[in-house]
Design an enzyme around this catalytic site. Structure first.
Site, PDB file in Angstrom:
ATOM      1  N   ARG A   1       8.693   2.409   8.340  1.00  0.00           N
ATOM      2  CA  ARG A   1       7.524   1.544   8.181  1.00  0.00           C
ATOM      3  C   ARG A   1       6.247   2.209   8.694  1.00  0.00           C
ATOM      4  O   ARG A   1       5.162   2.006   8.161  1.00  0.00           O
ATOM      5  CB  ARG A   1       7.770   0.249   8.957  1.00  0.00           C
ATOM      6  CG  ARG A   1       6.645  -0.735   8.839  1.00  0.00           C
ATOM      7  CD  ARG A   1       6.179  -1.251  10.175  1.00  0.00           C
ATOM      8  NE  ARG A   1       4.905  -1.948  10.034  1.00  0.00           N
ATOM      9  CZ  ARG A   1       4.786  -3.246   9.825  1.00  0.00           C
ATOM     10  NH1 ARG A   1       5.849  -3.993   9.736  1.00  0.00           N
ATOM     11  NH2 ARG A   1       3.598  -3.785   9.691  1.00  0.00           N
TER      12      ARG A   1
ATOM     13  N   ARG B   1      -0.824 -13.204  12.545  1.00  0.00           N
ATOM     14  CA  ARG B   1      -1.827 -12.376  11.867  1.00  0.00           C
ATOM     15  C   ARG B   1      -3.138 -13.148  11.791  1.00  0.00           C
ATOM     16  O   ARG B   1      -3.136 -14.382  11.808  1.00  0.00           O
ATOM     17  CB  ARG B   1      -1.366 -12.044  10.433  1.00  0.00           C
ATOM     18  CG  ARG B   1      -0.114 -11.197  10.355  1.00  0.00           C
ATOM     19  CD  ARG B   1      -0.358  -9.765  10.836  1.00  0.00           C
ATOM     20  NE  ARG B   1       0.831  -8.955  10.669  1.00  0.00           N
ATOM     21  CZ  ARG B   1       1.806  -8.833  11.573  1.00  0.00           C
ATOM     22  NH1 ARG B   1       1.734  -9.485  12.729  1.00  0.00           N
ATOM     23  NH2 ARG B   1       2.841  -8.058  11.333  1.00  0.00           N
TER      24      ARG B   1
ATOM     25  N   ILE C   1      -5.092   9.917 -10.082  1.00  0.00           N
ATOM     26  CA  ILE C   1      -5.879  10.753  -9.157  1.00  0.00           C
ATOM     27  C   ILE C   1      -5.117  12.007  -8.736  1.00  0.00           C
ATOM     28  O   ILE C   1      -5.709  12.998  -8.325  1.00  0.00           O
ATOM     29  CB  ILE C   1      -6.363   9.976  -7.907  1.00  0.00           C
ATOM     30  CG1 ILE C   1      -5.188   9.546  -7.018  1.00  0.00           C
ATOM     31  CG2 ILE C   1      -7.252   8.802  -8.273  1.00  0.00           C
ATOM     32  CD1 ILE C   1      -5.600   9.267  -5.577  1.00  0.00           C
TER      33      ILE C   1
ATOM     34  N   GLU D   1      -2.956  -1.698  10.479  1.00  0.00           N
ATOM     35  CA  GLU D   1      -1.629  -1.188  10.884  1.00  0.00           C
ATOM     36  C   GLU D   1      -1.734  -0.009  11.844  1.00  0.00           C
ATOM     37  O   GLU D   1      -0.783   0.301  12.544  1.00  0.00           O
ATOM     38  CB  GLU D   1      -0.844  -0.738   9.651  1.00  0.00           C
ATOM     39  CG  GLU D   1      -0.386  -1.863   8.761  1.00  0.00           C
ATOM     40  CD  GLU D   1       1.089  -2.195   8.947  1.00  0.00           C
ATOM     41  OE1 GLU D   1       1.873  -1.291   9.239  1.00  0.00           O
ATOM     42  OE2 GLU D   1       1.421  -3.372   8.797  1.00  0.00           O
TER      43      GLU D   1
ATOM     44  N   ASP E   1      -8.313   4.102 -12.300  1.00  0.00           N
ATOM     45  CA  ASP E   1      -6.991   3.558 -11.965  1.00  0.00           C
ATOM     46  C   ASP E   1      -6.016   3.956 -13.079  1.00  0.00           C
ATOM     47  O   ASP E   1      -6.415   4.410 -14.158  1.00  0.00           O
ATOM     48  CB  ASP E   1      -7.032   2.028 -11.820  1.00  0.00           C
ATOM     49  CG  ASP E   1      -5.939   1.501 -10.878  1.00  0.00           C
ATOM     50  OD1 ASP E   1      -6.272   0.987  -9.791  1.00  0.00           O
ATOM     51  OD2 ASP E   1      -4.741   1.629 -11.220  1.00  0.00           O
TER      52      ASP E   1
ATOM     53  N   LEU F   1      11.313 -16.560   6.110  1.00  0.00           N
ATOM     54  CA  LEU F   1      10.494 -16.095   7.232  1.00  0.00           C
ATOM     55  C   LEU F   1      11.204 -14.944   7.913  1.00  0.00           C
ATOM     56  O   LEU F   1      12.275 -15.126   8.511  1.00  0.00           O
ATOM     57  CB  LEU F   1      10.272 -17.224   8.238  1.00  0.00           C
ATOM     58  CG  LEU F   1       9.548 -18.449   7.693  1.00  0.00           C
ATOM     59  CD1 LEU F   1       9.369 -19.485   8.804  1.00  0.00           C
ATOM     60  CD2 LEU F   1       8.191 -18.062   7.113  1.00  0.00           C
TER      61      LEU F   1
ATOM     62  N   ARG G   1      -2.060  -9.337  16.111  1.00  0.00           N
ATOM     63  CA  ARG G   1      -3.067  -8.373  15.660  1.00  0.00           C
ATOM     64  C   ARG G   1      -4.396  -9.104  15.506  1.00  0.00           C
ATOM     65  O   ARG G   1      -4.649  -9.745  14.491  1.00  0.00           O
ATOM     66  CB  ARG G   1      -2.606  -7.910  14.281  1.00  0.00           C
ATOM     67  CG  ARG G   1      -2.832  -6.504  13.952  1.00  0.00           C
ATOM     68  CD  ARG G   1      -2.513  -6.361  12.498  1.00  0.00           C
ATOM     69  NE  ARG G   1      -1.385  -5.539  12.237  1.00  0.00           N
ATOM     70  CZ  ARG G   1      -0.793  -5.471  11.054  1.00  0.00           C
ATOM     71  NH1 ARG G   1      -1.187  -6.226  10.047  1.00  0.00           N
ATOM     72  NH2 ARG G   1       0.209  -4.675  10.865  1.00  0.00           N
TER      73      ARG G   1
HETATM   74  N1  LIG Z   1      -5.160  -5.482   1.107  1.00  0.00           N
HETATM   75  C1  LIG Z   1      -5.173  -5.369   2.421  1.00  0.00           C
HETATM   76  O1  LIG Z   1      -5.126  -6.380   3.163  1.00  0.00           O
HETATM   77  C2  LIG Z   1      -5.265  -4.007   3.062  1.00  0.00           C
HETATM   78  C3  LIG Z   1      -5.032  -3.931   4.425  1.00  0.00           C
HETATM   79  C4  LIG Z   1      -5.140  -2.703   5.037  1.00  0.00           C
HETATM   80  C5  LIG Z   1      -5.482  -1.574   4.300  1.00  0.00           C
HETATM   81  N2  LIG Z   1      -5.684  -1.647   2.963  1.00  0.00           N
HETATM   82  C6  LIG Z   1      -6.027  -0.403   2.246  1.00  0.00           C
HETATM   83  O2  LIG Z   1      -7.021  -0.662   1.258  1.00  0.00           O
HETATM   84  C7  LIG Z   1      -6.772   0.146   0.098  1.00  0.00           C
HETATM   85  C8  LIG Z   1      -6.648  -0.757  -1.126  1.00  0.00           C
HETATM   86  O3  LIG Z   1      -5.610  -1.713  -0.906  1.00  0.00           O
HETATM   87  P1  LIG Z   1      -5.172  -2.767  -2.020  1.00  0.00           P
HETATM   88  O4  LIG Z   1      -4.638  -3.927  -1.296  1.00  0.00           O
HETATM   89  O5  LIG Z   1      -6.262  -2.950  -3.013  1.00  0.00           O
HETATM   90  O6  LIG Z   1      -3.973  -1.955  -2.717  1.00  0.00           O
HETATM   91  P2  LIG Z   1      -3.298  -2.230  -4.164  1.00  0.00           P
HETATM   92  O7  LIG Z   1      -1.910  -1.737  -4.092  1.00  0.00           O
HETATM   93  O8  LIG Z   1      -3.543  -3.629  -4.588  1.00  0.00           O
HETATM   94  O9  LIG Z   1      -4.138  -1.277  -5.136  1.00  0.00           O
HETATM   95  C9  LIG Z   1      -3.958   0.117  -5.212  1.00  0.00           C
HETATM   96  C10 LIG Z   1      -4.406   0.575  -6.588  1.00  0.00           C
HETATM   97  O10 LIG Z   1      -4.273   1.997  -6.652  1.00  0.00           O
HETATM   98  C11 LIG Z   1      -3.828   2.331  -7.947  1.00  0.00           C
HETATM   99  N3  LIG Z   1      -3.175   3.636  -7.932  1.00  0.00           N
HETATM  100  C12 LIG Z   1      -1.996   3.952  -7.320  1.00  0.00           C
HETATM  101  N4  LIG Z   1      -1.705   5.242  -7.541  1.00  0.00           N
HETATM  102  C13 LIG Z   1      -2.708   5.757  -8.294  1.00  0.00           C
HETATM  103  C14 LIG Z   1      -2.970   7.035  -8.826  1.00  0.00           C
HETATM  104  N5  LIG Z   1      -2.118   8.066  -8.636  1.00  0.00           N
HETATM  105  N6  LIG Z   1      -4.085   7.211  -9.569  1.00  0.00           N
HETATM  106  C15 LIG Z   1      -4.950   6.190  -9.765  1.00  0.00           C
HETATM  107  N7  LIG Z   1      -4.755   4.945  -9.273  1.00  0.00           N
HETATM  108  C16 LIG Z   1      -3.648   4.728  -8.534  1.00  0.00           C
HETATM  109  C17 LIG Z   1      -2.855   1.215  -8.314  1.00  0.00           C
HETATM  110  O11 LIG Z   1      -2.648   1.137  -9.719  1.00  0.00           O
HETATM  111  C18 LIG Z   1      -3.563  -0.005  -7.747  1.00  0.00           C
HETATM  112  O12 LIG Z   1      -4.397  -0.611  -8.717  1.00  0.00           O
HETATM  113  C19 LIG Z   1      -5.499   0.947   0.397  1.00  0.00           C
HETATM  114  O13 LIG Z   1      -5.871   2.218   0.874  1.00  0.00           O
HETATM  115  C20 LIG Z   1      -4.822   0.159   1.503  1.00  0.00           C
HETATM  116  O14 LIG Z   1      -4.043   0.981   2.292  1.00  0.00           O
HETATM  117  C21 LIG Z   1      -5.558  -2.847   2.328  1.00  0.00           C
END
Ligand SMILES: NC(=O)c1ccc[n+]([C@@H]2O[C@H](COP(=O)([O-])OP(=O)(O)OC[C@H]3O[C@@H](n4cnc5c(N)ncnc54)[C@H](O)[C@@H]3O)[C@@H](O)[C@H]2O)c1
Length: 361
Positions: A157, A230, A66, A131, A44, A222, A314
């Site tokens: 969005r 949800r 990354i 989504e 991270d 809201l 959903r």
């Molecule tokens: N939380 C949910 O309810 C939910 C729902 C649907 C999908 N997702 C998917 O699950 C995955 C994780 O979601 P989350 O809620 O933990 O997201 P988050 O935003 O909490 O965490 C993302 C992490 O990625 C890191 N990051 C961003 N850019 C980076 C880079 N270039 N290099 C290294 N690290 C990087 C950020 O620092 C962060 O810690 C995502 O792909 C998201 O789309 C989450």
């Protein structure tokens, strides 16, 4: 595809987790280190939520972007059993504020690591999203049969959902062409401690948004009246499902798209706000703020911007993950809200104290 020796049944599973400091990442790692025979390599940009694992013998952290360390991460990825690319922008306010950044990180950067898995034979566990069902009115939403219904392209969005949906199709393509071993999961509104930080001026996801408002004595807003519904899923249940996918040595989850959600926990966002306030009113840390709080209505364009469009309902069909891995969510809405409140106490108190000092100064 290069050949890799099959991992021995008794060996721990080595997982490379990108985006490890995020909401799902750090809660998943907490679960894996406590319950499962895994070795975790975590990537991270930040590590503030990972500090308690730093001395753990089965945890190894690398602070890397990354996008800029593909060669180095490729070498690591080639040595592990499983790759989870969790690094993404996952907050609706940002899909509208910066859609191209969503495309670059969520689509382009993640595509590079999907291709890498296809080349190295590393198993891919890919986080998609609820989504992707978009505005589909099917109840419940079934990954095998429900059509994906995205909104118009000028509504930014949808860049998040379309990016994920196209990556899912690419993953299926590599599954056929290169025999990529993959599982895709679609989380449905994971809720809990350690979600977005309570930062004044930010627009986090819904529960931290309400807690931020509470801490700052602001009304809970809201969007579109809060009628949209949800299915709330406890983060503890969510990470247990993802851990079960990681630990699946049977191949039962291979090639599947799995909804991870709790269909029994459907509620409107208005009801979520009301129940959160009711639970908070019984918690010593939140009580004063909750009893003074009030709820107002706003519209999506005002809160998120004109690129916003809402999804009414959903509900996940979770029969696929139940059948493949025996997973079943456990926590009801009050339990998950209590756990979320507990998880935010320190941050909430710090912010409230800071706001009080600023008012008094
Ligand atoms: N939380 C949910 O309810 C939910 C729902 C649907 C999908 N997702 C998917 O699950 C995955 C994780 O979601 P989350 O809620 O933990 O997201 P988050 O935003 O909490 O965490 C993302 C992490 O990625 C890191 N990051 C961003 N850019 C980076 C880079 N270039 N290099 C290294 N690290 C990087 C950020 O620092 C962060 O810690 C995502 O792909 C998201 O789309 C989450």
């Amino acid at each position: 595809m290069t050949e890799k020796p099959a991992s021995h049944q008794q060996q721990p599973i080595t997982a490379l987790i990108m985006g490890a400091n995020g909401f799902i990442g750090h809660r998943l790692i907490e679960h894996l280190l406590r319950h499962d025979d895994t070795q975790v390599i975590a990537i991270d940009l930040f590590d503030d939520r990972l500090t308690s694992f730093m001395n753990h013998p089965r945890f190894d952290f690398h602070r890397l972007d990354i996008a800029e360390n593909f060669a180095r991460l490729s070498k690591i990825a080639a040595t592990v059993d499983v790759l989870l690319p969790l690094a993404a922008i996952a907050c609706p306010s940002q899909y509208v504020a910066d859609p191209l950044k969503v495309f670059e990180l969520n689509f382009e950067q993640n595509l590079a690591y999907i291709r890498l898995c296809a080349n190295t034979g590393t198993r891919l566990i890919f986080p998609s999203t609820s989504e992707v069902y978009g505005m589909s009115t099917t109840v419940p939403l079934d990954p095998d049969t429900t059509p994906l219904t995205m909104g118009p392209t000028h509504k930014s969005r949808w860049i998040y959902a379309t990016s994920k949906a196209l990556l899912e199709r690419v993953i299926f393509g590599y599954g056929e062409k290169d025999k990529l071993d993959f599982t895709i999961f679609r989380p449905f509104n994971f809720i809990g401690g350690g979600q977005d930080q309570l930062q004044p001026g930010s627009k986090p996801r819904v529960v931290p948004q309400f807690l931020l408002n509470l801490a700052l004595n602001q009304p809970l807003r809201l969007v579109n009246g809060g009628a949209q519904k949800r299915c709330l899923t406890a983060i503890e249940d969510g990470v247990e499902a993802i851990a079960a996918i990681i630990m699946d040595r049977t191949g039962r989850s291979r090639g599947l798209v799995l909804n991870i959600g709790n269909p029994a926990n459907e509620c409107s966002i208005r009801e979520l706000a009301e129940r959160l306030l009711a639970r908070a009113a019984q918690h010593p840390v939140y009580q004063e703020a909750a009893l003074a709080a009030h709820i107002v209505e706003t519209d999506g364009a005002t809160h998120f911007g004109t690129g916003y469009q809402d999804v009414e309902r959903r509900v996940p069909d979770i029969s696929h993950i139940r059948k493949a891995l025996g997973w079943q969510p456990q926590q009801n809405i009050d339990q998950l809200l209590d756990a979320a409140l507990e998880g935010y106490t320190d941050e909430f108190l710090a912010l409230r104290n800071q706001a009080t000092h600023q008012r008094d100064a």
